[in-house]
Scaffold this active site. Structure first.
Site, PDB file in Angstrom:
ATOM      1  N   CYS A 233       1.623  12.144  -3.167  1.00 48.70           N
ATOM      2  CA  CYS A 233       2.293  11.030  -2.467  1.00 48.70           C
ATOM      3  C   CYS A 233       3.339  10.469  -3.422  1.00 48.70           C
ATOM      4  CB  CYS A 233       1.304   9.947  -2.061  1.00 48.70           C
ATOM      5  SG  CYS A 233      -0.127  10.547  -1.138  1.00 48.70           S
ATOM      6  N   ASP A 304      -1.653   9.184  -5.401  1.00 52.09           N
ATOM      7  CA  ASP A 304      -1.387   7.742  -5.456  1.00 52.09           C
ATOM      8  C   ASP A 304      -1.290   7.311  -3.994  1.00 52.09           C
ATOM      9  OD1 ASP A 304      -0.720   5.190  -6.101  1.00 52.09           O
ATOM     10  OD2 ASP A 304       1.324   5.627  -6.723  1.00 52.09           O
ATOM     11  N   CYS A 357      -2.952   0.819  -5.714  1.00 55.19           N
ATOM     12  CA  CYS A 357      -2.594  -0.479  -6.315  1.00 55.19           C
ATOM     13  C   CYS A 357      -3.208  -1.573  -5.441  1.00 55.19           C
ATOM     14  CB  CYS A 357      -1.082  -0.643  -6.464  1.00 55.19           C
ATOM     15  SG  CYS A 357      -0.134  -0.316  -4.968  1.00 55.19           S
TER      16      CYS A 357
END
Length: 420
Positions: A233, A304, A357
């Site tokens: 990604c 990610d 994140c």
């Protein structure tokens, strides 16, 4: 702030506070439409608009519909977020009596705002409800207050073009308030919000903007020269570029993403960084047949994953209001599907890194544990041990868990798996 700047801020907030688009996109579009605004104008408008986003819970408690009262919302942001003195702005901004009285009542309510957790932490109720099963009230309050402070600017030194010590000394010689990041051996942290995209070291590819936490994800992947690596990604390629520098242009890196636009942004960055071993490729989804040629062949795969982004609220405070339990539930399904598909590319003995994140365990530890339960051919590697092997003194346990309060990075999570 001048009366004209206040008018522009109100116009920006009328769009931003609908939360239909990312705040930075709204701001960029507005500045493109108003090219005559100078640097100081843009700074005042941006700082006040983002202060309104950071203090939206308190502003909402004082105004029923902030988006319909954008001038008052901007004035609230000046008082709550930028410590403006009411007496000082009364004359400069030509406030009428009603506005002055309103701001006086707002300031008097400051103690009242600390009573409820949502206003004290500046977090919407849905997010407090999502955090409550995993964290105590004091932790939630600390999280909310820490992410409500603007972030510094982290840079990564491209090791193909420079060494951190030398670059850091060069910046400090220019009177830039810069220091080495405590964990990443490539990182430099700036404490002044400079427009860095015109600096010679940025233009020649020696420096890239990248949060220290993001740099650590690349280090956990452990890429080596000559390997086949997949960034599943890739987005605009910040971590792809870091991985490329680790391999010193030896080997082959595939940068997959579903967005042609994001991959297009990667290409000039590759050129600037001096990297020639990255191969960007748009895929339709995680199940695109074009990934099949790499099945069982990749030495390293980084996922990610698309996530709520709640670890980046220092930079993107509007995400609190653009996400919801429904969007997070959809993201969790997508994360599970992407991780499963990407794992098929990993060779025997190869490494798979899952990262987000986000600060929500449902997107992090719970996804990692579900993956291990469904894929017994993989085992979990210890992140603390891997970082210790890289001479990085950071121990958050088996998983990498970075938080703003303790580590001064964005909120990041990573799990490292190895195919047996």
């Amino acid at each position: 702030m001048t009366p004209v700047q206040l008018d522009h801020t109100a116009a920006v907030l009328a769009q931003m506070l609908t939360f239909k688009q990312p705040a930075d996109a709204v701001l960029s579009a507005y500045f493109r439409e108003h090219k005559k605004l100078g640097r100081q104008d843009r700074h005042e408008i941006a700082e006040t608009a983002f202060a309104a986003l950071r203090h939206f819970q308190k502003i909402s408690a004082a105004l029923d519909t902030p988006q319909a009262q954008p001038r008052l919302a901007a004035l609230c942001a000046l008082v709550l977020g930028r410590s403006a003195n009411i007496g000082g702005i009364k004359d400069t901004l030509r406030l009428n009596e009603e506005e002055t009285d309103f701001l006086g009542r707002l300031k008097a309510r400051k103690t009242e705002f600390s009573d409820g957790l949502n206003t004290a932490a500046e977090l919407p109720q849905w997010l407090i409800d999502a955090l409550a099963p995993h964290y105590g009230e004091a932790e939630i309050l600390q999280f909310g207050r820490r992410i409500n402070q603007p972030a510094p600017l982290d840079l990564r030194v491209n090791t193909l073009k420079g060494k951190r010590d030398k670059v850091l000394a060069e910046l400090q010689a220019e009177n830039v308030r810069a220091e080495a990041t405590p964990f990443s051996p490539w990182g430099i942290r700036l404490h002044d919000k400079a427009a860095f995209n015109r600096h010679p070291l940025f233009l020649d590819g020696t420096l890239e903007v990248q949060d220290e936490g993001s740099q650590l994800l690349a280090l956990l992947l452990g890429a080596k020269r000559g390997e086949i690596i997949v960034d599943f990604c890739a987005g605009a390629g910040g971590k792809t570029l870091a991985i490329g520098a680790m391999t010193a242009n030896k080997g082959r890196i595939y940068a997959f993403d579903v967005s042609e636009k994001r991959l297009a942004n990667l290409k000039p960055r590759m050129t600037r960084a001096g990297l020639t071993n990255i191969h960007p490729e748009r895929i339709g989804s995680e199940h695109d047949p074009r990934t099949g040629r790499l099945k069982g062949k990749a030495d390293r795969v980084l996922v990610d994953a698309p996530c709520s982004g709640l670890g980046t609220l220092r930079r993107n405070p509007d995400l609190k209001y653009r996400q919801s339990p429904d969007t997070v539930a959809k993201l969790r399904q997508q994360q599970h599907s992407i991780l499963s598909a990407a794992s098929e590319l990993v060779a025997a003995g190869g490494r798979l890194v899952y990262a987000t994140c986000s600060v929500l365990p449902e997107e992090n530890e719970m996804q990692a544990e579900r993956f291990l339960a469904e894929h017994p051919e993989f085992e979990l590697l210890d992140c603390a041990g891997l970082l210790h092997g890289l001479k990085i003194s950071l121990d958050t346990g088996r998983y990498l868990r970075l938080n703003t309060a303790e580590h001064h990075t964005d909120g990041f999570f990573a799990a490292v798996f190895q195919r047996k």
